[in-house]
Design a protein around this motif. Structure first.
Motif, PDB file in Angstrom:
ATOM      1  N   ASP A  42      36.463  57.043   1.122  1.00  0.00           N
ATOM      2  CA  ASP A  42      35.322  56.609   1.933  1.00  0.00           C
ATOM      3  C   ASP A  42      35.580  56.680   3.424  1.00  0.00           C
ATOM      4  O   ASP A  42      34.648  56.592   4.217  1.00  0.00           O
ATOM      5  CB  ASP A  42      34.921  55.180   1.542  1.00  0.00           C
ATOM      6  N   SER A  87      37.968  51.648  -4.837  1.00  0.00           N
ATOM      7  CA  SER A  87      37.346  50.632  -3.970  1.00  0.00           C
ATOM      8  C   SER A  87      38.089  49.309  -4.175  1.00  0.00           C
ATOM      9  O   SER A  87      38.768  49.118  -5.191  1.00  0.00           O
ATOM     10  CB  SER A  87      35.877  50.462  -4.352  1.00  0.00           C
ATOM     11  N   LYS A 124      34.399  64.234  -0.668  1.00  0.00           N
ATOM     12  CA  LYS A 124      35.302  63.185  -1.156  1.00  0.00           C
ATOM     13  C   LYS A 124      36.361  63.722  -2.129  1.00  0.00           C
ATOM     14  O   LYS A 124      37.400  63.095  -2.323  1.00  0.00           O
ATOM     15  CB  LYS A 124      34.507  62.048  -1.788  1.00  0.00           C
TER      16      LYS A 124
END
Lengths: 399, 399
Positions: free
Chosen positions: A40, A376, B60
């Motif tokens: 990210d 994440s 990504k």
């Protein structure tokens, strides 16, 4: 095909042509195995803009075959960075750009290794390097470490023992900053004593500094290269962690006599110039800002991992708090076997690498490296808990 | 540095670590030496746009280490292209992406060459390949050619002679389309007979097709790979000529048993994924349009060279008219020495390579390869005239 005999290459292969890696594995849901960076905070918009700017300005240069040592402007940027951040006394002339630090490591290993030569490493080390050392039949000898780095007395004793056995030590490989997988940063005192001990034995130090930019706590320690005036230190670094692994951009700094040999093992001409142009243009303007942003994101992930480790492994494992880098090194009680269940754990959705993969002697089944860079924070938190469930289910740890 | 002894690596080098290339040469004003493509038709705007599109969609993915065999979508594009343009019966599974075809060539040579092994080539061949073959101590044997390609009777005789001498022939390397440096395209008949002769001797064919897209005259001839059902042909190609050399993007297609060996000689992990993403996205939409545009530009440069050759060398040299590719092969009378004056000619502003550099036996000082891809038509025209002046000045040809 029907009606024809298949041609066989079997009798034609070179004697030293091993079977290489062709395919990669499937990624598990919670992937703590590989030290990927944060997807990210990849500078995608910045790279796209930089690519356009660089192509508009210098694009016609792509019609030439790239310089074997790499794009000059990027070599200059790297030299400036290493002078500024790592106190190195170098210029662009000393820098060779490689396809990730992996290529640099491979080139250096090939330049210095005849089968059977001894190389010294930390007791656990980056498995890509270990694999390359084995590929060229090095005899890899690990030296015991504590939280300050390799223990000088252990290094000295190992070198003396090898000397006594008449063995030829070619170099000492170290990851002094955020050691992979151990996580510590070698203290200044240890760096100086490593240099002194290696120097007195006539052994070069091979300093792999590829995690150095990912610091979100503690204090920088100067590079080993900067402490040496004799030309005894080989240095490699990488943009895989601050740009992206897929950008395949690393570099080496070595005395010219070694660089000239290493270049003969560089495949495919100069390192990709299209990528190098975009990366140089991007980093020129945004390197430190981007590193800050990335580290702000990483510390949240590290904290998520530490929180979940405390909740799920507080009674079964030990770990140190990393001040940077991408992984936590877990130690379970002697006798715990994380190697046996690793494949099963991948299949059940949680990927990790156990200690034996990082050990020259194949020791350390009671250790595991967990990387937190890619998932994440929520997935890190969940995944560590899921790992505990997997290990419990298979009887590796008690519920 | 003052007061300290320099550390020496001299005694540490691996036995098989030669001194490699570190620096590249200065480019002369009129550079006919290297087969660079046209800088004015490089798809810079297209690549910048494609980079942005690809990064927005798949950026990504760069956070992972690239697949060792290369970006899947680009492998699919290459497979589709080879099926369509070269009649090959393959899928993406058969394709490995490499850092230019140079890396593929090096990987294959390393996989198949033990020191002293014989490899068969055309009597003059691409010097990068010749250099790689020598790097791994192959015994390179050239076979006489005419304007249709390698002469079958000569090939058969050479193989029989080598067999009689008990020598081990590992493969037959050929550039069948716009042979570099000779310029011809091998006829279909010759391709079939090469396949038959090599097959009867159990020798694989290594087909280097890197110029195939640069056709601006004559008719396509199908790939040797497409004529074989036995798995006897190794195929390499490149985007250096239709994207740019600096993009370092090539590929190989080989039977899996060979590919698995070759992969162990691939340096630096998978080929640059940042560049691969931009190239795939660009080619997906604009490949054939771009090739057409490029070839329209190249034919003008070829014609400029032919015109100037006629005016300046009409009485001293012979050449064939190339139907594609990037160079003209000039033949001067026996005894003309273009090797002796080559360095001087570079220094005086006109670069070319003489025949000895392309010859396994070092023959051919009366030949020169002139590449017309990079300079403008005006510079091509002027430069050929300037070459005549240089050669006259040094007494190589008569004014």
């Amino acid at each position: 095909m029907a009606g024809t005999d298949r041609f066989s290459f079997e009798k034609l292969f070179a004697k030293n042509a091993p079977v290489g890696a062709k395919t990669s594995f499937r990624r598990p849901k919670y992937d703590f195995a590989v030290a990927y960076p944060d997807p990210d905070t990849l500078p995608l918009e910045g790279l796209a803009n930089a690519m356009r700017t660089a192509l508009e300005r210098d694009g016609k240069e792509l019609s030439y075959y790239p310089d074997y040592v790499g794009l000059l402007s990027l070599r200059e940027l790297i030299a400036d960075k290493l002078v500024r951040d790592r106190n190195m006394k170098i210029t662009a002339e000393d820098v060779v750009i490689t396809s990730g630090s992996g290529e640099a490591i491979s080139m250096i290993i090939q330049s210095l290794t005849d089968p059977g030569d001894v190389v010294i490493t930390e007791e656990f080390l980056y498995l890509g390097t270990l694999r390359q050392m084995r590929r060229y039949s090095a005899d890899v000898v690990g030296v015991k470490c504590d939280d300050d780095g390799m223990i000088p007395e252990e290094l000295e004793a190992t070198l003396n023992r090898l000397k006594g056995e008449g063995k030829r030590v070619k170099y000492l490989y170290t990851i002094p900053t955020f050691q992979n997988p151990l996580g510590w940063t070698m203290t200044l005192k240890r760096r100086k004593s490593m240099l002194e001990i290696a120097g007195s034995h006539g052994i070069p130090i091979f300093e792999d500094d590829c995690y150095v930019d990912l610091r979100f706590g503690g204090e920088d320690v100067t590079s080993i290269h900067s402490l040496d005036d004799s030309g005894q230190v080989i240095y490699v670094g990488s943009f895989s962690k601050i740009i992206a692994p897929g950008a395949r951009m690393g570099y080496m700094v070595a005395p010219e006599e070694l660089t000239l040999r290493a270049m003969s093992f560089k495949g495919g001409g100069g390192t990709n110039q299209l990528a190098a142009m975009a990366i140089e243009e991007y980093l020129k303007h945004e390197m430190y800002q981007h590193i800050d942003e990335q580290n702000r994101s990483l510390i949240v992930k590290r904290d998520a991992m530490l929180a979940s480790l405390g909740e799920n492994f507080g009674d079964t494992a030990k770990w140190a708090i990393p001040q940077g880098g991408l992984c936590v090194w877990l130690e379970f009680p002697e006798g715990t076997d994380l190697a046996a269940v690793q494949e099963q754990s991948f299949a059940e959705g949680v990927g990790y690498y156990n200690g034996t993969q990082f050990s020259p002697e194949g020791r350390g089944a009671n250790f595991a490296r967990l990387c937190y860079g890619h998932p994440s924070p929520e997935m890190v938190y969940e995944g560590v808990s899921e790992l505990a469930r997997v290990l419990e289910r298979h009887g590796v740890i008690k519920p």
